[in-house]
Scaffold this motif. Structure first.
Motif, PDB file in Angstrom:
ATOM      1  N   LEU A   1     -23.838 -23.623 -48.891  1.00 21.85           N
ATOM      2  CA  LEU A   1     -22.512 -23.616 -48.193  1.00 21.85           C
ATOM      3  C   LEU A   1     -21.210 -23.801 -49.246  1.00 21.85           C
ATOM      4  O   LEU A   1     -20.321 -22.994 -49.204  1.00 21.85           O
ATOM      5  CB  LEU A   1     -22.445 -24.784 -47.444  1.00 21.85           C
ATOM      6  N   ILE A   2     -21.745 -24.286 -50.186  1.00 18.40           N
ATOM      7  CA  ILE A   2     -20.731 -24.487 -51.529  1.00 18.40           C
ATOM      8  C   ILE A   2     -20.751 -23.200 -52.073  1.00 18.40           C
ATOM      9  O   ILE A   2     -19.589 -22.701 -52.204  1.00 18.40           O
ATOM     10  CB  ILE A   2     -21.286 -25.462 -52.430  1.00 18.40           C
ATOM     11  N   LYS A   3     -21.675 -22.369 -52.287  1.00 18.41           N
ATOM     12  CA  LYS A   3     -21.603 -21.089 -52.995  1.00 18.41           C
ATOM     13  C   LYS A   3     -20.676 -20.064 -52.044  1.00 18.41           C
ATOM     14  O   LYS A   3     -20.190 -19.114 -52.692  1.00 18.41           O
ATOM     15  CB  LYS A   3     -23.007 -20.640 -53.063  1.00 18.41           C
ATOM     16  N   VAL A   4     -20.947 -20.295 -50.756  1.00 21.13           N
ATOM     17  CA  VAL A   4     -20.384 -19.310 -49.846  1.00 21.13           C
ATOM     18  C   VAL A   4     -18.829 -19.652 -49.932  1.00 21.13           C
ATOM     19  O   VAL A   4     -17.690 -18.588 -49.918  1.00 21.13           O
ATOM     20  CB  VAL A   4     -20.703 -19.462 -48.349  1.00 21.13           C
ATOM     21  N   ALA A   5     -18.506 -20.879 -49.940  1.00 17.52           N
ATOM     22  CA  ALA A   5     -17.073 -21.350 -50.121  1.00 17.52           C
ATOM     23  C   ALA A   5     -16.313 -20.700 -51.419  1.00 17.52           C
ATOM     24  O   ALA A   5     -15.399 -20.302 -51.369  1.00 17.52           O
ATOM     25  CB  ALA A   5     -16.957 -22.692 -50.164  1.00 17.52           C
ATOM     26  N   LEU A   6     -17.329 -20.537 -52.636  1.00 18.29           N
ATOM     27  CA  LEU A   6     -16.827 -20.090 -53.872  1.00 18.29           C
ATOM     28  C   LEU A   6     -16.856 -18.715 -53.959  1.00 18.29           C
ATOM     29  O   LEU A   6     -16.167 -18.368 -54.786  1.00 18.29           O
ATOM     30  CB  LEU A   6     -17.782 -20.769 -54.957  1.00 18.29           C
ATOM     31  N   GLY A   7     -17.520 -17.992 -53.024  1.00 22.08           N
ATOM     32  CA  GLY A   7     -17.455 -16.575 -52.971  1.00 22.08           C
ATOM     33  C   GLY A   7     -18.713 -16.255 -53.760  1.00 22.08           C
ATOM     34  O   GLY A   7     -18.799 -14.764 -54.217  1.00 22.08           O
ATOM     35  N   LEU A   8     -19.576 -16.964 -54.253  1.00 18.78           N
ATOM     36  CA  LEU A   8     -20.735 -16.476 -55.110  1.00 18.78           C
ATOM     37  C   LEU A   8     -21.837 -15.960 -54.001  1.00 18.78           C
ATOM     38  O   LEU A   8     -22.496 -15.112 -54.494  1.00 18.78           O
ATOM     39  CB  LEU A   8     -21.519 -17.898 -55.759  1.00 18.78           C
ATOM     40  N   ILE A   9     -21.804 -16.286 -52.767  1.00 20.52           N
ATOM     41  CA  ILE A   9     -22.687 -15.717 -51.897  1.00 20.52           C
ATOM     42  C   ILE A   9     -21.955 -15.108 -50.773  1.00 20.52           C
ATOM     43  O   ILE A   9     -21.045 -15.629 -50.280  1.00 20.52           O
ATOM     44  CB  ILE A   9     -23.863 -16.736 -51.311  1.00 20.52           C
ATOM     45  N   VAL A  10     -22.153 -13.951 -50.653  1.00 20.84           N
ATOM     46  CA  VAL A  10     -21.503 -13.332 -49.361  1.00 20.84           C
ATOM     47  C   VAL A  10     -22.028 -13.545 -48.053  1.00 20.84           C
ATOM     48  O   VAL A  10     -23.345 -13.116 -47.966  1.00 20.84           O
ATOM     49  CB  VAL A  10     -21.332 -11.853 -49.388  1.00 20.84           C
ATOM     50  N   PRO A  11     -21.774 -14.123 -47.154  1.00 24.71           N
ATOM     51  CA  PRO A  11     -22.368 -14.360 -46.053  1.00 24.71           C
ATOM     52  C   PRO A  11     -22.710 -13.311 -45.027  1.00 24.71           C
ATOM     53  O   PRO A  11     -22.037 -12.294 -45.017  1.00 24.71           O
ATOM     54  CB  PRO A  11     -21.385 -15.492 -45.213  1.00 24.71           C
ATOM     55  N   ASP A  12     -23.740 -13.355 -44.301  1.00 23.69           N
ATOM     56  CA  ASP A  12     -24.297 -12.251 -43.484  1.00 23.69           C
ATOM     57  C   ASP A  12     -22.849 -11.932 -42.273  1.00 23.69           C
ATOM     58  O   ASP A  12     -22.804 -10.968 -41.884  1.00 23.69           O
ATOM     59  CB  ASP A  12     -25.620 -12.510 -42.788  1.00 23.69           C
TER      60      ASP A  12
ATOM     61  N   THR B   1     -16.522 -15.434 -41.738  1.00 24.26           N
ATOM     62  CA  THR B   1     -15.368 -15.141 -42.674  1.00 24.26           C
ATOM     63  C   THR B   1     -15.172 -16.376 -43.587  1.00 24.26           C
ATOM     64  O   THR B   1     -15.192 -17.542 -43.294  1.00 24.26           O
ATOM     65  CB  THR B   1     -14.041 -14.616 -42.047  1.00 24.26           C
ATOM     66  N   VAL B   2     -14.712 -15.874 -44.956  1.00 26.76           N
ATOM     67  CA  VAL B   2     -14.281 -17.026 -45.844  1.00 26.76           C
ATOM     68  C   VAL B   2     -13.004 -16.644 -46.329  1.00 26.76           C
ATOM     69  O   VAL B   2     -12.659 -15.363 -46.812  1.00 26.76           O
ATOM     70  CB  VAL B   2     -15.409 -16.980 -46.967  1.00 26.76           C
ATOM     71  N   GLU B   3     -11.969 -17.554 -46.151  1.00 26.76           N
ATOM     72  CA  GLU B   3     -10.496 -17.357 -46.563  1.00 26.76           C
ATOM     73  C   GLU B   3     -10.468 -18.224 -47.690  1.00 26.76           C
ATOM     74  O   GLU B   3     -10.603 -19.460 -47.416  1.00 26.76           O
ATOM     75  CB  GLU B   3      -9.521 -17.400 -45.412  1.00 26.76           C
ATOM     76  N   ARG B   4      -9.770 -17.822 -48.769  1.00 31.18           N
ATOM     77  CA  ARG B   4      -9.388 -18.775 -49.866  1.00 31.18           C
ATOM     78  C   ARG B   4      -8.020 -18.309 -50.199  1.00 31.18           C
ATOM     79  O   ARG B   4      -7.654 -17.169 -50.182  1.00 31.18           O
ATOM     80  CB  ARG B   4     -10.350 -18.444 -51.207  1.00 31.18           C
ATOM     81  N   ASP B   5      -7.292 -19.573 -50.656  1.00 29.01           N
ATOM     82  CA  ASP B   5      -6.250 -19.184 -51.328  1.00 29.01           C
ATOM     83  C   ASP B   5      -6.291 -18.416 -52.377  1.00 29.01           C
ATOM     84  O   ASP B   5      -6.933 -18.978 -53.400  1.00 29.01           O
ATOM     85  CB  ASP B   5      -5.201 -20.618 -51.392  1.00 29.01           C
ATOM     86  N   PRO B   6      -5.638 -17.188 -52.684  1.00 28.00           N
ATOM     87  CA  PRO B   6      -5.981 -16.432 -53.919  1.00 28.00           C
ATOM     88  C   PRO B   6      -5.218 -16.898 -55.279  1.00 28.00           C
ATOM     89  O   PRO B   6      -5.720 -16.703 -56.316  1.00 28.00           O
ATOM     90  CB  PRO B   6      -5.474 -15.144 -53.480  1.00 28.00           C
TER      91      PRO B   6
ATOM     92  N   LEU C   1      -6.716 -24.526 -48.537  1.00 26.95           N
ATOM     93  CA  LEU C   1      -7.211 -23.976 -49.799  1.00 26.95           C
ATOM     94  C   LEU C   1      -8.464 -23.159 -49.524  1.00 26.95           C
ATOM     95  O   LEU C   1      -8.304 -21.774 -50.160  1.00 26.95           O
ATOM     96  CB  LEU C   1      -7.686 -24.881 -50.883  1.00 26.95           C
ATOM     97  N   VAL C   2      -9.266 -23.412 -48.421  1.00 24.41           N
ATOM     98  CA  VAL C   2     -10.328 -22.460 -48.225  1.00 24.41           C
ATOM     99  C   VAL C   2     -10.719 -22.931 -46.973  1.00 24.41           C
ATOM    100  O   VAL C   2     -10.909 -23.989 -46.474  1.00 24.41           O
ATOM    101  CB  VAL C   2     -11.692 -22.781 -49.233  1.00 24.41           C
ATOM    102  N   ARG C   3     -11.162 -21.680 -46.276  1.00 23.43           N
ATOM    103  CA  ARG C   3     -11.485 -22.026 -44.764  1.00 23.43           C
ATOM    104  C   ARG C   3     -12.686 -21.047 -44.466  1.00 23.43           C
ATOM    105  O   ARG C   3     -12.645 -19.805 -44.689  1.00 23.43           O
ATOM    106  CB  ARG C   3     -10.252 -21.636 -43.724  1.00 23.43           C
ATOM    107  N   LEU C   4     -13.721 -21.592 -44.089  1.00 26.27           N
ATOM    108  CA  LEU C   4     -14.892 -20.808 -43.479  1.00 26.27           C
ATOM    109  C   LEU C   4     -14.743 -20.851 -41.956  1.00 26.27           C
ATOM    110  O   LEU C   4     -14.607 -21.829 -41.263  1.00 26.27           O
ATOM    111  CB  LEU C   4     -16.199 -21.667 -44.021  1.00 26.27           C
TER     112      LEU C   4
END
Lengths: 262, 262
Positions: free
Chosen positions: A48-59, A62-67, A6-9
């Motif tokens: 970490l949670i916010k990165v997984a949610l897409g609320l913070i864009v990591p420097d 990659t963050v992949e989420r099932d759209p 579902l999500v992969r960092l």
């Protein structure tokens, strides 16, 4: 990303004002899997949670989420200004595009043991009640992925175990993926499939072991609650220096002062 | 009744219609200082309007919108505009506006009119402009209402649930900027925020939902405009301050009413 993810960092790094908060963190949550992130204050769990949610864009990384995945999110706390008149019913209905029908909302609130607060105003709820309402709001969306940032904060001890049971049941029965933060290392629910120990980097990740029916736990919490508690045991593949940075493991590994997961 | 009073009433009621719902957001999101900063900076807009040879009101609208965009950009940066920064900007702009206005020897500006409002001098054209603006603002507000309420509750939660929080924030700032420009004509630079905040605060106690509060704020604002203008006509007091005094009176009356319980 495998179809089950579902999500992969991968290799996620985040720095705020030059101060590294996350450093090369990897993580994946699949359907029906419960991944719990533990770590000390300032370990970067909420980031970490916010990165997984897409609320913070990591420097970096990659963050992949099932759209197509519907996400239910429970933030650490909600501070609704007292000047905003908002009933619990309305707050729950806001989570659904169509507003949802009354039965749905009532069911989800009953599920988290807060059916009695439906007509109350959000600002009048206690911390524990608000937390239950937040969980109900995440569940009413029928999520594929639940992201929970210390979901039981402010909830009493017996209630915590109930809610953890509920989350685990949902995950395993309905195939919901769960990404959860807990600051409490020693009490991680038995049903957690994977524990990620975070201290800006991933210290280690592994399977928790269910605690045997230890007499002291039974005496403290009662047999039902004890089932929900587990002690997390794991083997380190690295050590820590005093500043928390990683060094290769040597036979006499001693935990650094920041690494409280031993 | 004299016609100038009818014109003033028409413009004032148009302002109350937009100030009600927007004032609610100013109260909920604690943007009162933002409104002040906009209003004070708007005095510079008069100078800009005069220098460019357009109407002062056009300059005010342009400057309000520009400042709103700048402030919205600052917030997105994460470098939150602090209270003191807003204060420095607001009063700096107010002072600069006064200095520049007095330095422009060739034009005579009714400074008192801009500082404390000159609603009795509005033309039917002005009133039509206010109502046209009001329809536009209310339309935009209705179109974004769900998103705006969701982000007022919690911005992260709103974003996870698919609301475009960045756009919502921009829309809100622009709408507040437009209503500040309109309110300047009615109650003047010094009392703009009062027109936004006081009717909304007065409606809080009687409201159980955000919509009730917005509707109540419109009614309170309309009542304040009517009472204030009536008083101003009857006792020959300045109209803008009279409207604000009436609004404060209504607010105090609302505090004296018994609180509506669940």
């Amino acid at each position: 990303m495998s179809p089950d993810d579902l999500v992969r960092l991968t290799g996620v790094s985040v720095a705020f004002r030059g101060h590294a908060v996350l450093d090369g963190v990897g993580l994946r949550v699949g359907r029906g899997r419960i991944v719990t992130v533990v770590g000390p204050n300032g370990a970067g769990k909420s980031t970490l949670i916010k990165v997984a949610l897409g609320l913070i864009v990591p420097d970096r990384g990659t963050v992949e989420r099932d759209p197509a995945a519907v996400i239910g999110y429970v933030p650490q706390r909600l501070s609704i200004d007292r000047t905003l008149p908002l009933s619990v019913r309305r707050f729950l209905a806001m989570a659904l595009p169509g507003g949802g029908d009354g039965r749905n909302l009532e069911e989800s609130l009953d599920l988290v043991g807060a059916g009695h607060v439906m007509a109350r105003q959000m600002a009048d709820l206690s911390g524990g009640e608000a937390q239950r309402v937040l969980l109900a709001r995440a569940l009413v969306r029928r999520p594929d992925l639940l992201v929970l940032d210390e979901p039981v904060g402010g909830v009493d001890m017996a209630g915590q175990a109930e809610l953890y049971d509920l989350i685990a049941g949902r995950a395993h029965d309905q195939g919901i993926g769960v990404l959860m933060v807990s600051h409490d290392l020693h009490v991680v629910m038995a049903a957690t499939d994977e524990v990620v120990c975070l201290n800006r980097h991933v210290c280690c990740a592994g399977h928790p072991e269910t605690v045997s029916r230890h007499p002291e736990y039974l005496a403290l919490f009662g047999p039902r609650v004890a089932d929900s508690l587990a002690i997390y045991t794991h083997a380190h593949d690295h050590g820590h220096l005093a500043d928390g940075s990683v060094r290769p493991l040597d036979p006499g590994h001693v935990h650094g002062p920041e690494c409280r997961h031993g | 009744m004299d016609e100038f009073l009818l014109r003033a009433l028409a413009a004032g009621l148009g302002l109350a219609a937009v100030a009600g719902p927007l004032g609610c957001f100013v109260v909920w999101r604690r943007m009162a200082y933002f409104g002040d900063a906009l209003a004070h900076t708007a005095l510079l807009g008069i100078v800009v309007g005069l220098l460019l040879g357009t109407s002062p009101l056009a300059g005010v609208v342009a400057v309000c919108v520009a400042v709103a965009l700048i402030l919205a950009g600052m917030r997105r940066d994460g470098r939150l505009a602090s209270d003191s920064l807003l204060g420095i900007m607001a009063h700096g702009a107010l002072a600069l506006g006064l200095v520049l206005l007095s330095a422009m020897e060739r034009v005579r500006v009714d400074l008192m009119g801009w500082l404390f409002g000159d609603i009795l001098a509005v033309s039917w054209e002005d009133a039509a402009l206010v109502w046209g603006g009001a329809v536009l603002v209310l339309g935009l507000l209705a179109a974004h209402w769900r998103c705006l309420v969701a982000m007022t509750v919690d911005e992260d939660l709103a974003r996870v649930e698919g609301h475009d929080v960045g756009r919502g924030r921009l829309v809100l700032m622009l709408l507040v900027a437009l209503s500040v420009a309109a309110a300047m004509k009615v109650v003047g630079v010094m009392l703009v925020t009062a027109m936004l905040v006081i009717p909304a605060a007065g409606a809080r106690r009687l409201a159980r939902t955000p919509e009730q509060m917005a509707g109540g704020a419109v009614l309170a604002g309309a009542l304040a405009v009517s009472l204030g203008l009536g008083g101003s006509w009857h006792y020959d007091t300045p109209s803008g301050p009279s409207i604000v005094v009436a609004a404060v009176g209504l607010f105090i009356a609302s505090r004296l009413m018994p609180f509506r319980s669940a």
